[in-house]
Design an enzyme around this catalytic site. Structure first.
Site, mmCIF file in Angstrom:
data_model
loop_
_atom_site.group_PDB
_atom_site.id
_atom_site.type_symbol
_atom_site.label_atom_id
_atom_site.label_comp_id
_atom_site.label_asym_id
_atom_site.label_seq_id
_atom_site.Cartn_x
_atom_site.Cartn_y
_atom_site.Cartn_z
ATOM 1 N N THR A 32 0.871 -1.182 0.000
ATOM 2 C CA THR A 32 0.000 0.000 0.000
ATOM 3 C C THR A 32 0.911 1.236 0.000
ATOM 4 O O THR A 32 2.138 1.109 -0.091
ATOM 5 C CB THR A 32 -0.876 0.033 1.267
ATOM 6 N N ASP A 68 -2.972 -9.482 -0.495
ATOM 7 C CA ASP A 68 -3.821 -8.740 0.434
ATOM 8 C C ASP A 68 -4.232 -9.701 1.545
ATOM 9 O O ASP A 68 -4.819 -10.760 1.259
ATOM 10 C CB ASP A 68 -5.057 -8.242 -0.346
ATOM 11 N N THR A 115 -1.115 -2.888 19.799
ATOM 12 C CA THR A 115 -0.693 -1.540 20.218
ATOM 13 C C THR A 115 -1.237 -1.189 21.599
ATOM 14 O O THR A 115 -2.324 -1.654 21.989
ATOM 15 C CB THR A 115 -1.209 -0.512 19.181
ATOM 16 N N GLU A 140 -2.566 1.469 22.194
ATOM 17 C CA GLU A 140 -3.748 2.327 21.993
ATOM 18 C C GLU A 140 -5.059 1.581 22.242
ATOM 19 O O GLU A 140 -6.094 2.215 22.414
ATOM 20 C CB GLU A 140 -3.736 2.928 20.581
ATOM 21 N N TYR A 186 -8.865 3.647 14.400
ATOM 22 C CA TYR A 186 -7.676 2.781 14.300
ATOM 23 C C TYR A 186 -7.586 1.853 15.503
ATOM 24 O O TYR A 186 -7.475 0.632 15.361
ATOM 25 C CB TYR A 186 -6.397 3.637 14.199
ATOM 26 N N LYS A 233 -7.845 -2.279 15.872
ATOM 27 C CA LYS A 233 -6.797 -3.133 16.445
ATOM 28 C C LYS A 233 -7.362 -3.928 17.631
ATOM 29 O O LYS A 233 -7.068 -5.112 17.795
ATOM 30 C CB LYS A 233 -5.597 -2.288 16.904
ATOM 31 N N VAL A 255 1.999 21.055 15.361
ATOM 32 C CA VAL A 255 1.830 20.423 16.679
ATOM 33 C C VAL A 255 0.349 20.522 17.034
ATOM 34 O O VAL A 255 -0.224 21.621 17.046
ATOM 35 C CB VAL A 255 2.706 21.116 17.744
ATOM 36 N N ASN A 309 4.654 15.770 23.317
ATOM 37 C CA ASN A 309 4.952 15.981 21.894
ATOM 38 C C ASN A 309 5.861 17.188 21.700
ATOM 39 O O ASN A 309 6.745 17.183 20.846
ATOM 40 C CB ASN A 309 3.655 16.156 21.100
#
Ligand code: NAD
Ligand code: DAU
Length: 338
Positions: free
Chosen positions: A38, A61, A127, A129, A154, A158, A210, A253
């Site tokens: 991809t 795929d 992850t 997350e 996302y 997951k 940011v 960050n």
């Protein structure tokens, strides 16, 4: 006979580093890199190993049931190390559908194929997350017992794939591990993500966006330390177990962006505060003690890792300059013109 290791997503950032690590460390294993190529997949990173006799590339795929079953039937893989995914949170906010297709359906197709041939182990690379967010209390961490509470499309995709992996273990006795790692950085990181985006833009004297006030915290791990963790879990992880991966490197960050700007001797005026990410998770922080008991320790601190990474981007301009031209440029302009 050589062990056959299927690495999905081995043309991407972490999978690509893992393929190189495995090809070099285990000359007696056959490493199969399966990738759809991809926008995030790129095979030029493998030019130093592409002629090794233990490296093989398969284009497919993961959500294509027929193609995947044929490949599993032909090669009879011993291990599946599953990295392939749509991985960028911002893209999941603008186009969630492909995240469900690849991350959820693709994982289920691989699980079915692995069950049908009876693999030694399926390692699912997930992850931190999936646990949602922490507040700013530095005494709090994600453990393997933290409830799953994803906030972005996302991380929800997951988390869904993690639950399918767990279900295939419980229902069909498929031997599995799930790893949940914090933010990675290092060579070949795609420049849509914070660290390579900042390095490439600062080097070109361009503004660095940011989000919000820049105070959100991520827990950074050098990609090679993640690769070593997966190697360990693949060989020594207890069947059915989840392992968190992280190196206690929490940074805001703003701290990350300023470190890069100062290392490159540029002005902090390059920082541009932009609209916050929707549903922006405040803080991630990993408790890796379960993995440490298995024998893992990170080799990089954030300071040594970011210095190595900045040097790598300085030495490999050809690679990222090609990536940030063309299609990527359109994405970036759309993303920040809102
Ligand atoms: P990446 O976006 O750099 O690479 C993903 C790779 O998967 C690409 O090579 C892409 O071509 C391939 N791919 C995408 N869809 C596919 C499909 N349908 N079939 C086959 N291949 C396909 O991602 P990354 O940052 O290297 O992340 C790899 C994995 O690690 C992901 O599962 C991600 O969720 C997980 N992870 C990433 C981080 C991080 O900080 N980047 C941290 C923890 C976990
Ligand atoms: O925690 C692990 C996750 O880390 C992985 O599962 C994901 O695949 C990976 O992309 C990464 O997700 P993040 O959303 O944390 O990474 P990203 O580099 O996109 O953003 C890091 C932080 O920087 C986040 O708080 C958002 C912020 N940010 C990001 C970009 C791209 C900015 O402030 N400006 C930016 O331009």
């Amino acid at each position: 006979m050589n062990q056959k290791i299927l690495v999905t997503g081995g043309a991407g950032f972490i999978g690509g580093n893992f393929v190189q690590y495995m090809v070099e460390k285990y000359p007696d294993y056959d490493i199969y890199n399966l990738d759809l190529l991809t926008y995030a997949g790129d095979l030029t990173k493998h030019k130093e190993i592409e002629n090794n006799s233990n490296y093989h590339f398969l284009k497919a795929d993961i959500a294509d049931h027929k193609a995947i079953n044929e490949l599993f039937g032909t090669y009879k893989f011993d291990y599946v190390i599953h990295f392939a995914a749509e991985s960028h949170v911002d893209r999941s906010i603008t186009n969630p559908e492909i995240f469900v297709q690849t991350n959820v359906l693709g994982t289920q197709v691989l699980l079915d194929a692995a069950k049908n041939i009876g693999v030694t182990k399926f390692v699912h690379v997930s992850t931190d997350e999936v646990y949602g967010e922490l507040d700013f209390d530095p005494a709090t961490f994600f453990t393997e017992e933290t409830p799953i509470q994803p906030n972005s499309p996302y991380s929800a995709s997951k988390a869904s794939s993690d639950l399918l992996v767990r279900a295939y273990h419980e229902t069909f006795n498929l031997p599995i591990n799930i790893t949940r790692c914090s933010n990675n950085y290092g060579p070949y990181h795609f420049p849509e993500k914070l660290i390579p985006l900042t390095i490439s833009r600062v080097l070109n004297d361009q503004k660095v966006p940011v989000y919000g006030d820049g105070k959100n915290i991520r827990d950074w791990l050098h990609v090679i330390d993640h690769c070593a963790a997966i190697d360990l879990v693949m060989h020594e992880g207890d069947n059915g177990e989840v392992y968190n991966v992280g190196g206690h490197n929490e940074k805001t960050n703003l701290e990350v962006v300023k470190t890069i700007i100062n290392t490159l001797d540029k002005s902090e005026d390059l920082i541009e505060y932009v609209k916050d990410r929707l549903g922006h998770d405040k803080r991630y922080a990993i408790d890796p003690s379960k993995l440490e008991k298995l024998g893992w320790q990170p080799t990089y601190t954030f300071e040594t890792g970011i210095a190595q990474t900045i040097k790598w981007y300085l030495d490999n301009k050809d690679w990222w300059e090609r990536i940030i031209s063309g299609e990527y440029q359109n994405y970036f302009e759309k993303q920040y013109s809102k």
